[in-house]
Design a protein around this motif. Sequence first.
Motif, PDB file in Angstrom:
ATOM      1  N   TYR A 102       0.856  -1.086  -0.240  1.00 13.87           N
ATOM      2  CA  TYR A 102       0.077   0.016  -0.071  1.00 13.87           C
ATOM      3  C   TYR A 102       0.842   1.218  -0.030  1.00 13.87           C
ATOM      4  O   TYR A 102       1.753   1.250   0.965  1.00 13.87           O
ATOM      5  CB  TYR A 102      -0.889  -0.234   1.190  1.00 13.87           C
ATOM      6  CG  TYR A 102      -1.675   1.361   1.550  1.00 13.87           C
ATOM      7  CD1 TYR A 102      -2.813   1.756   0.530  1.00 13.87           C
ATOM      8  CD2 TYR A 102      -1.207   2.351   2.578  1.00 13.87           C
ATOM      9  CE1 TYR A 102      -3.550   2.680   0.842  1.00 13.87           C
ATOM     10  CE2 TYR A 102      -2.093   3.416   2.516  1.00 13.87           C
ATOM     11  CZ  TYR A 102      -3.103   3.610   1.806  1.00 13.87           C
ATOM     12  OH  TYR A 102      -3.927   4.681   1.796  1.00 13.87           O
ATOM     13  N   ASN A 103       0.678   2.292  -0.920  1.00  7.52           N
ATOM     14  CA  ASN A 103       1.445   3.453  -1.057  1.00  7.52           C
ATOM     15  C   ASN A 103       0.503   4.323  -0.408  1.00  7.52           C
ATOM     16  O   ASN A 103      -0.580   4.919  -1.119  1.00  7.52           O
ATOM     17  CB  ASN A 103       1.672   3.733  -2.343  1.00  7.52           C
ATOM     18  CG  ASN A 103       2.553   4.953  -2.487  1.00  7.52           C
ATOM     19  OD1 ASN A 103       2.353   5.936  -1.854  1.00  7.52           O
ATOM     20  ND2 ASN A 103       3.754   4.491  -3.631  1.00  7.52           N
TER      21      ASN A 103
ATOM     22  N   SER B 242       6.283   2.501   1.087  1.00  7.60           N
ATOM     23  CA  SER B 242       4.986   1.645   1.099  1.00  7.60           C
ATOM     24  C   SER B 242       4.890   0.721   2.259  1.00  7.60           C
ATOM     25  O   SER B 242       5.867   0.381   2.888  1.00  7.60           O
ATOM     26  CB  SER B 242       5.107   0.710  -0.239  1.00  7.60           C
ATOM     27  OG  SER B 242       5.112   1.465  -1.283  1.00  7.60           O
ATOM     28  N   ILE B 243       3.786   0.217   2.391  1.00  5.93           N
ATOM     29  CA  ILE B 243       3.443  -0.496   3.572  1.00  5.93           C
ATOM     30  C   ILE B 243       3.021  -1.962   3.145  1.00  5.93           C
ATOM     31  O   ILE B 243       2.103  -2.235   2.368  1.00  5.93           O
ATOM     32  CB  ILE B 243       2.467  -0.185   4.596  1.00  5.93           C
ATOM     33  CG1 ILE B 243       2.595   1.202   4.974  1.00  5.93           C
ATOM     34  CG2 ILE B 243       2.163  -0.922   5.739  1.00  5.93           C
ATOM     35  CD1 ILE B 243       1.489   2.132   5.742  1.00  5.93           C
ATOM     36  N   VAL B 244       3.680  -3.221   3.392  1.00 10.96           N
ATOM     37  CA  VAL B 244       3.571  -4.214   2.919  1.00 10.96           C
ATOM     38  C   VAL B 244       2.195  -4.862   3.461  1.00 10.96           C
ATOM     39  O   VAL B 244       2.128  -4.700   4.613  1.00 10.96           O
ATOM     40  CB  VAL B 244       4.666  -5.299   3.094  1.00 10.96           C
ATOM     41  CG1 VAL B 244       5.088  -5.728   4.328  1.00 10.96           C
ATOM     42  CG2 VAL B 244       4.572  -6.514   2.147  1.00 10.96           C
ATOM     43  N   LEU B 245       1.519  -5.539   2.660  1.00 14.88           N
ATOM     44  CA  LEU B 245       0.136  -6.297   3.172  1.00 14.88           C
ATOM     45  C   LEU B 245       0.844  -7.755   3.759  1.00 14.88           C
ATOM     46  O   LEU B 245       1.920  -8.160   3.276  1.00 14.88           O
ATOM     47  CB  LEU B 245      -0.843  -6.249   2.387  1.00 14.88           C
ATOM     48  CG  LEU B 245      -1.911  -5.366   2.148  1.00 14.88           C
ATOM     49  CD1 LEU B 245      -1.181  -4.044   1.275  1.00 14.88           C
ATOM     50  CD2 LEU B 245      -2.893  -5.761   1.361  1.00 14.88           C
ATOM     51  N   PRO B 246      -0.081  -8.084   4.655  1.00 12.13           N
ATOM     52  CA  PRO B 246       0.264  -9.644   4.944  1.00 12.13           C
ATOM     53  C   PRO B 246       0.697 -10.754   3.894  1.00 12.13           C
ATOM     54  O   PRO B 246       0.015 -10.530   2.896  1.00 12.13           O
ATOM     55  CB  PRO B 246      -0.870 -10.216   5.873  1.00 12.13           C
ATOM     56  CG  PRO B 246      -1.531  -8.855   6.309  1.00 12.13           C
ATOM     57  CD  PRO B 246      -1.211  -8.003   5.289  1.00 12.13           C
ATOM     58  N   SER B 247       1.693 -11.429   4.348  1.00 14.70           N
ATOM     59  CA  SER B 247       1.995 -12.358   3.142  1.00 14.70           C
ATOM     60  C   SER B 247       1.089 -13.472   3.223  1.00 14.70           C
ATOM     61  O   SER B 247       0.232 -13.879   4.024  1.00 14.70           O
ATOM     62  CB  SER B 247       3.517 -12.894   3.371  1.00 14.70           C
ATOM     63  OG  SER B 247       3.694 -13.787   4.471  1.00 14.70           O
TER      64      SER B 247
ATOM     65  N   LYS C 235      -5.687  -1.263  11.147  1.00 14.52           N
ATOM     66  CA  LYS C 235      -5.394  -0.656  12.350  1.00 14.52           C
ATOM     67  C   LYS C 235      -4.041  -0.519  12.999  1.00 14.52           C
ATOM     68  O   LYS C 235      -3.442   0.403  13.593  1.00 14.52           O
ATOM     69  CB  LYS C 235      -6.212  -1.243  13.543  1.00 14.52           C
ATOM     70  CG  LYS C 235      -7.980  -0.949  13.395  1.00 14.52           C
ATOM     71  CD  LYS C 235      -8.549  -1.787  14.192  1.00 14.52           C
ATOM     72  CE  LYS C 235      -9.999  -1.423  14.233  1.00 14.52           C
ATOM     73  NZ  LYS C 235     -10.881  -2.023  15.150  1.00 14.52           N
ATOM     74  N   GLU C 236      -3.314  -1.521  12.548  1.00 15.56           N
ATOM     75  CA  GLU C 236      -1.936  -1.798  12.874  1.00 15.56           C
ATOM     76  C   GLU C 236      -1.153  -0.860  12.408  1.00 15.56           C
ATOM     77  O   GLU C 236      -0.086  -0.480  12.639  1.00 15.56           O
ATOM     78  CB  GLU C 236      -1.363  -3.040  12.781  1.00 15.56           C
ATOM     79  CG  GLU C 236      -1.937  -4.171  13.578  1.00 15.56           C
ATOM     80  CD  GLU C 236      -1.656  -5.541  13.295  1.00 15.56           C
ATOM     81  OE1 GLU C 236      -0.780  -5.705  12.189  1.00 15.56           O
ATOM     82  OE2 GLU C 236      -2.248  -6.583  13.706  1.00 15.56           O
ATOM     83  N   ASN C 237      -1.354  -0.328  11.182  1.00 15.28           N
ATOM     84  CA  ASN C 237      -0.843   0.677  10.184  1.00 15.28           C
ATOM     85  C   ASN C 237      -1.396   2.035  10.117  1.00 15.28           C
ATOM     86  O   ASN C 237      -0.770   2.857   9.322  1.00 15.28           O
ATOM     87  CB  ASN C 237      -0.541   0.048   8.868  1.00 15.28           C
ATOM     88  CG  ASN C 237       0.444  -1.213   8.707  1.00 15.28           C
ATOM     89  OD1 ASN C 237       1.580  -0.844   8.895  1.00 15.28           O
ATOM     90  ND2 ASN C 237      -0.272  -2.268   8.806  1.00 15.28           N
TER      91      ASN C 237
END
Length: 134
Positions: free
Chosen positions: A24-25, A52-57, A126-128
């Motif tokens: 997510y940018n 960017s923020i990586v989504l869960p793998s 929420k975490e991000n």
Amino acid sequence: MIDLNEVIDGLEYVNDCIDKNAYYNPKTKEIFYSNVLEYEDSEEFDDLIENSIVLPSKYEINEYSMMEDFIETIQDTLLYNQLLIAINGSGAFRRFKDTCINFGIIDNWYKFRDEKYKELAINWCKENDIDFKE
């Protein structure tokens, strides 16, 4: 603000792919997909990750665990046992789905799985500290 369905779509896409990640940018407010191997220039990849923020793998999503949780909701002993047998060994996902179809509970499974993806998406937002709309 991001649409929660976009996050859920990103999670589902990552879960279905072998080697893709979703990011997510926050600047563009968009989710995009990538693979480390697509970037020959490690600096370009580092910049991408840094902004960017990586989504869960796929491994953090763990759809196998979702199947186990779903099985625990089953009251019928025969069905419960059939589903437990189905998830053992290679081909577990296919056998699980086939068993759900044969017992007429496939819609229940999809509804359960959809709720789990929604929970994952909400928790990730929420975490991000990402505002979302449903």
